[in-house]
Design an enzyme around this catalytic site. Structure first.
Site, short mmCIF file in Angstrom:
data_model
loop_
_atom_site.label_atom_id
_atom_site.label_comp_id
_atom_site.label_asym_id
_atom_site.label_seq_id
_atom_site.Cartn_x
_atom_site.Cartn_y
_atom_site.Cartn_z
N ASN A 14 0.86 -1.18 0.00
CA ASN A 14 0.00 0.00 0.00
C ASN A 14 0.90 1.23 0.00
O ASN A 14 1.53 1.53 1.01
CB ASN A 14 -0.89 -0.03 1.25
CG ASN A 14 -1.69 1.25 1.44
OD1 ASN A 14 -1.83 2.04 0.50
ND2 ASN A 14 -2.22 1.44 2.63
N LYS A 16 0.05 4.27 -0.19
CA LYS A 16 -0.62 5.43 0.44
C LYS A 16 -0.45 6.67 -0.46
O LYS A 16 -0.53 6.57 -1.67
CB LYS A 16 -0.06 5.66 1.84
CG LYS A 16 -0.06 4.39 2.69
CD LYS A 16 0.13 4.68 4.15
CE LYS A 16 0.38 3.37 4.89
NZ LYS A 16 0.06 3.43 6.28
N GLU A 101 -6.86 4.17 7.97
CA GLU A 101 -6.74 5.62 7.70
C GLU A 101 -8.02 6.17 7.09
O GLU A 101 -8.38 7.32 7.31
CB GLU A 101 -5.50 5.87 6.81
CG GLU A 101 -4.22 5.70 7.61
CD GLU A 101 -3.02 5.17 6.84
OE1 GLU A 101 -3.00 5.25 5.60
OE2 GLU A 101 -2.09 4.66 7.49
N GLU A 171 -5.42 -5.62 10.49
CA GLU A 171 -4.44 -4.56 10.70
C GLU A 171 -4.74 -3.85 12.02
O GLU A 171 -5.55 -2.91 12.05
CB GLU A 171 -4.52 -3.54 9.56
CG GLU A 171 -4.21 -4.11 8.20
CD GLU A 171 -3.61 -3.05 7.28
OE1 GLU A 171 -2.48 -3.26 6.83
OE2 GLU A 171 -4.24 -2.03 7.05
N GLY A 177 2.11 1.85 10.76
CA GLY A 177 3.00 3.01 10.64
C GLY A 177 3.69 3.40 11.94
O GLY A 177 4.28 4.47 12.05
N SER A 217 3.33 -2.49 10.31
CA SER A 217 4.79 -2.45 10.51
C SER A 217 5.50 -3.74 10.12
O SER A 217 6.45 -4.17 10.78
CB SER A 217 5.10 -2.07 11.96
OG SER A 217 4.61 -0.76 12.23
C1 PEP Z 1 -0.79 -0.17 5.84
O1 PEP Z 1 -0.71 0.89 5.25
O2 PEP Z 1 -1.77 -0.89 5.66
C2 PEP Z 1 0.28 -0.54 6.78
C3 PEP Z 1 0.19 -1.69 7.40
O3 PEP Z 1 1.32 0.34 6.94
P1 PEP Z 1 2.76 0.02 7.65
O4 PEP Z 1 3.27 -1.26 7.05
O5 PEP Z 1 3.60 1.20 7.30
O6 PEP Z 1 2.50 -0.12 9.11
#
Ligand code: PEP
Length: 255
Positions: A14, A16, A101, A171, A177, A217
């Site tokens: 992703n 973003k 988000e 998640e 993040g 993460s």
């Molecule tokens: C995400 O954007 O779904 C995500 C898990 O981000 P990160 O890996 O940066 O935590």
């Protein structure tokens, strides 16, 4: 049978609201040319404005492209939105629905997320339904009830055939993040809970078929422990999907 024989294994990035057009194309080409494992699907979620360029860059490779969001109507006066028909038109076969988000910054409700899941399925786009608890909910012992409620609302009125087309991403919001990854044991226990919830909503066969990805993460140094878990069918990666080498180190992980 092992998980690869039972369910599609998916490694998704992703991006973003990051990358320029040039960076997006270079990233896609680097990933497509460096992946060396064929028992899993790799899906890139670029910013929508670069979808066509990324689809073109991935042409002739096994890498799939999805978008990070869409509205549920086919077309109409919805300024700034993207429709499922547009996603199909540019070759996006997946869509993220209910990313934390979107839920927490843009106020997306379970009702809206539910409509998006229905619409994606109707247009033959695979919805990656994101679910997960906040840190406060985990601390109050409400992780399972939060995720259960998100699943029940998202899948309401969706029949077995439709549900089989979906993918779920667990998640935990506290891990996205933040650099705080869930331990493989915490993630596995939530994935097992999700599968048991699907069993209650549908049946054993649906519960065994739907891929459940972990996100939060994920990095090259923690992927091996997570992916070794029997109910973790791949990952949804944010930050570490933005450089070719770190994403390749994740998608090329061996069991
Ligand atoms: C995400 O954007 O779904 C995500 C898990 O981000 P990160 O890996 O940066 O935590």
């Amino acid at each position: 049978m092992n998980k690869q024989q039972v369910r599609k294994q998916i490694f998704a990035g992703n991006w973003k609201m990051y990358t320029t057009k040039r960076e997006a194309v270079e990233l896609a080409i680097g990933i497509a040319s460096g992946m060396n494992i064929i028992d899993r699907e790799v899906v890139l979620f670029p910013p929508s404005v670069y979808a066509t360029c990324v689809v073109d860059a991935c042409e002739g490779t096994p890498v799939k492209v999805g978008l990070q969001n869409m509205f549920y109507e086919k077309e109409g006066a919805y300024t700034g939105e993207l429709s499922p028909r547009m996603l199909k038109d540019v070759g996006a076969g997946y869509v993220l629905v209910g990313h934390s988000e979107r839920r927490h910054i843009f106020g997306e409700t379970d009702e809206l997320i539910h409509k998006k899941v229905i619409s994606a399925i109707a247009f033959d786009i695979i919805p990656v339904l994101c679910v997960g608890e906040l840190l406060e909910e985990r601390e109050l012992g409400k992780s399972e009830s939060t995720v259960e409620s998100q699943l029940i609302k998202a899948f309401a009125e969706i029949g077995e055939q439709g549900a089989r087309k979906a993918v779920i991403a667990y998640e935990p919001v506290w891990a996205i993040g933040t650099g705080k990854v869930a331990t493989p044991e915490i993630a596995e226990s939530m994935h097992t809970f999700i599968r048991n919830t699907l069993k209650k909503l549908y049946n054993d066969s649906v519960a065994m078929t739907i891929p459940v990805l972990y996100g939060g993460s994920v990095k090259p140094d923690n992927i091996a422990g997570l992916y070794a878990m029997p109910n973790i069918d791949g990952v949804l990666v944010g930050g570490a999907s933005l450089t070719v080498q770190s994403f390749l180190d994740i998608i090329n992980v061996t069991l």
